[in-house]
Scaffold this motif. Structure first.
Motif, short mmCIF file in Angstrom:
data_model
loop_
_atom_site.label_atom_id
_atom_site.label_comp_id
_atom_site.label_asym_id
_atom_site.label_seq_id
_atom_site.Cartn_x
_atom_site.Cartn_y
_atom_site.Cartn_z
N THR A 34 0.82 -1.21 0.00
CA THR A 34 0.00 0.00 0.00
C THR A 34 0.86 1.26 0.00
OG1 THR A 34 -1.80 -1.13 1.17
CG2 THR A 34 -1.77 1.28 1.26
N PHE A 35 1.92 1.24 0.82
CA PHE A 35 2.75 2.43 0.96
C PHE A 35 4.03 2.36 0.13
CE2 PHE A 35 0.11 2.34 4.76
CZ PHE A 35 -0.38 3.64 4.76
N ASP A 36 4.06 1.43 -0.80
CA ASP A 36 5.18 1.37 -1.74
C ASP A 36 5.12 2.58 -2.66
OD1 ASP A 36 7.33 0.58 -3.21
OD2 ASP A 36 6.26 -0.96 -4.35
N GLY A 37 6.03 3.49 -2.49
CA GLY A 37 5.99 4.71 -3.27
C GLY A 37 5.31 5.86 -2.55
N GLY A 38 5.14 5.73 -1.26
CA GLY A 38 4.52 6.81 -0.48
C GLY A 38 3.02 6.67 -0.37
N LEU A 39 2.33 7.80 -0.45
CA LEU A 39 0.87 7.83 -0.28
C LEU A 39 0.12 7.78 -1.61
CD1 LEU A 39 0.60 10.59 2.48
CD2 LEU A 39 0.57 8.10 2.79
N THR A 40 0.83 7.48 -2.67
CA THR A 40 0.22 7.51 -4.01
C THR A 40 -0.96 6.55 -4.11
OG1 THR A 40 2.36 8.05 -4.99
CG2 THR A 40 0.64 7.25 -6.47
N ASN A 41 -0.81 5.33 -3.64
CA ASN A 41 -1.88 4.34 -3.75
C ASN A 41 -3.12 4.76 -2.98
OD1 ASN A 41 -0.38 2.61 -5.37
ND2 ASN A 41 0.49 1.51 -3.63
N LEU A 42 -2.92 5.30 -1.77
CA LEU A 42 -4.05 5.77 -0.98
C LEU A 42 -4.74 6.95 -1.66
CD1 LEU A 42 -2.86 5.61 2.75
CD2 LEU A 42 -4.75 4.33 1.70
N GLN A 43 -3.97 7.86 -2.19
CA GLN A 43 -4.55 9.01 -2.87
C GLN A 43 -5.33 8.60 -4.10
OE1 GLN A 43 -1.06 11.41 -3.51
NE2 GLN A 43 -1.14 12.37 -1.49
N THR A 44 -4.76 7.66 -4.83
CA THR A 44 -5.45 7.17 -6.04
C THR A 44 -6.78 6.51 -5.68
OG1 THR A 44 -3.33 6.80 -7.16
CG2 THR A 44 -5.26 5.65 -8.04
N ALA A 45 -6.75 5.68 -4.62
CA ALA A 45 -7.97 4.97 -4.22
C ALA A 45 -9.03 5.94 -3.71
CB ALA A 45 -7.63 3.94 -3.14
N LEU A 46 -8.62 6.90 -2.89
CA LEU A 46 -9.57 7.80 -2.27
C LEU A 46 -10.08 8.88 -3.21
CD1 LEU A 46 -7.95 8.20 1.26
CD2 LEU A 46 -9.92 6.80 0.61
N THR A 47 -9.53 8.96 -4.41
CA THR A 47 -10.05 9.88 -5.42
C THR A 47 -10.77 9.14 -6.54
OG1 THR A 47 -7.88 9.87 -6.52
CG2 THR A 47 -8.33 11.66 -4.98
N ASP A 48 -10.86 7.82 -6.41
CA ASP A 48 -11.57 7.00 -7.39
C ASP A 48 -13.03 6.89 -6.96
OD1 ASP A 48 -12.69 4.97 -8.94
OD2 ASP A 48 -10.81 3.84 -9.06
#
Length: 271
Positions: A34-48
């Motif tokens: 999830t945090f591989d590469g920082g918060l990118t995955n969380l940001q992508t998910a929460l803006t989808d």
């Protein structure tokens, strides 16, 4: 207390290794991804929009399932412990059915009972303007079904342990049943009830099989978070899948930790 011997340390090591390989390590990999590469995955998910809708649907369904399980779970627990009646053992056995039967079977059974034109009660319900299958009510029913035993199995032992002496005393003093329950029974079982509710919530958040069958799995209509995890992973959007899985796990773990911290410690002397 068992004396500490080499065998004791070996057994402890085996248990720790088993839990690490089966639980801790796989879950930690989800966090790492999830945090591989920082918060990118969380940001992508929460803006989808699809993920956001699925998370909101999951919370909505889980709250309703927990409310239903709290009310009926408490009532069934009191019925099993406080009353003798024909079929009591059968009812107790049926309560464990959701833990024994595959959730996929549960979803299919609900679909056969309440689904559309072929469901046993489907046509009658639809003629009355109520659609159960492939809609939110069906998802709530499936989720409540699979998580109901968790509340009951927490309450039944505690109700049996506290007995009925205080309840009988309150009754002899003229207390009504609801007064007795609210002032005597509920305070005695409150932590068992809270823990059962938290377990039911955690189970509701993670339900997949029954919900997938009864919901129809339509994006932004009847899709819950567990279903969107599967879709995103199959669509090679693993980042969103990891992030959604992490959020579900984090909510469940946080609830368990909070209850564990707040729950009073038992007196070792039994006082």
């Amino acid at each position: 207390m068992e004396p500490k011997t080499p065998g004791t340390y070996v057994r402890r090591g085996l248990v720790i290794a088993y839990l690490f390989m089966l639980v801790a390590w796989p879950v930690s990999l989800v966090v790492v991804k999830t945090f591989d590469g920082g918060l990118t995955n969380l940001q992508t998910a929460l803006t989808d929009p699809t993920v956001v809708f699925a998370l909101q649907m999951t919370v909505y369904v889980s709250i309703w399932a927990v409310v239903i399980n709290t009310v009926f779970g408490t009532g069934i627990s009191l019925l099993l412990v406080r009353y003798e009646f024909p079929g009591r053992r059968v009812l107790s056995a049926l309560i464990d059915l959701p833990l024994s039967v595959s959730p996929v079977v549960v979803g299919l059974a609900l679909l056969l009972a309440y689904g559309g034109k072929e469901g046993l009660f489907g046509p009658t319900l639809e003629s009355a303007g109520l659609q159960v299958a492939f809609s939110v009510p069906g998802i709530v029913m499936a989720t409540a079904f699979v998580s109901l035993p968790l509340v009951i199995r927490e309450l039944v032992p505690v109700l049996g342990e506290i007995g009925t002496d205080m309840e009988q005393a309150a009754k002899s003093l003229g207390a009504r049943p609801w007064q007795t329950f609210l002032r005597i029974t509920l305070p005695s079982i409150r932590w068992a009830l809270v823990y059962g509710v938290v377990l039911s919530l955690a189970r509701s958040l993670g339900e997949f099989g029954a919900v997938k069958i009864i919901s129809g799995n339509v994006a932004e209509q009847t899709q819950t978070a567990t279903l969107v995890v599967e879709q995103k992973y199959q669509d090679f959007e693993q980042g969103s899948a990891y992030a959604t899985s992490f959020l579900l796990a984090a909510i469940a773990v946080a609830a368990l930790v909070v209850v564990t911290v707040l729950r009073p410690k038992e007196d070792p002397d039994g006082d």
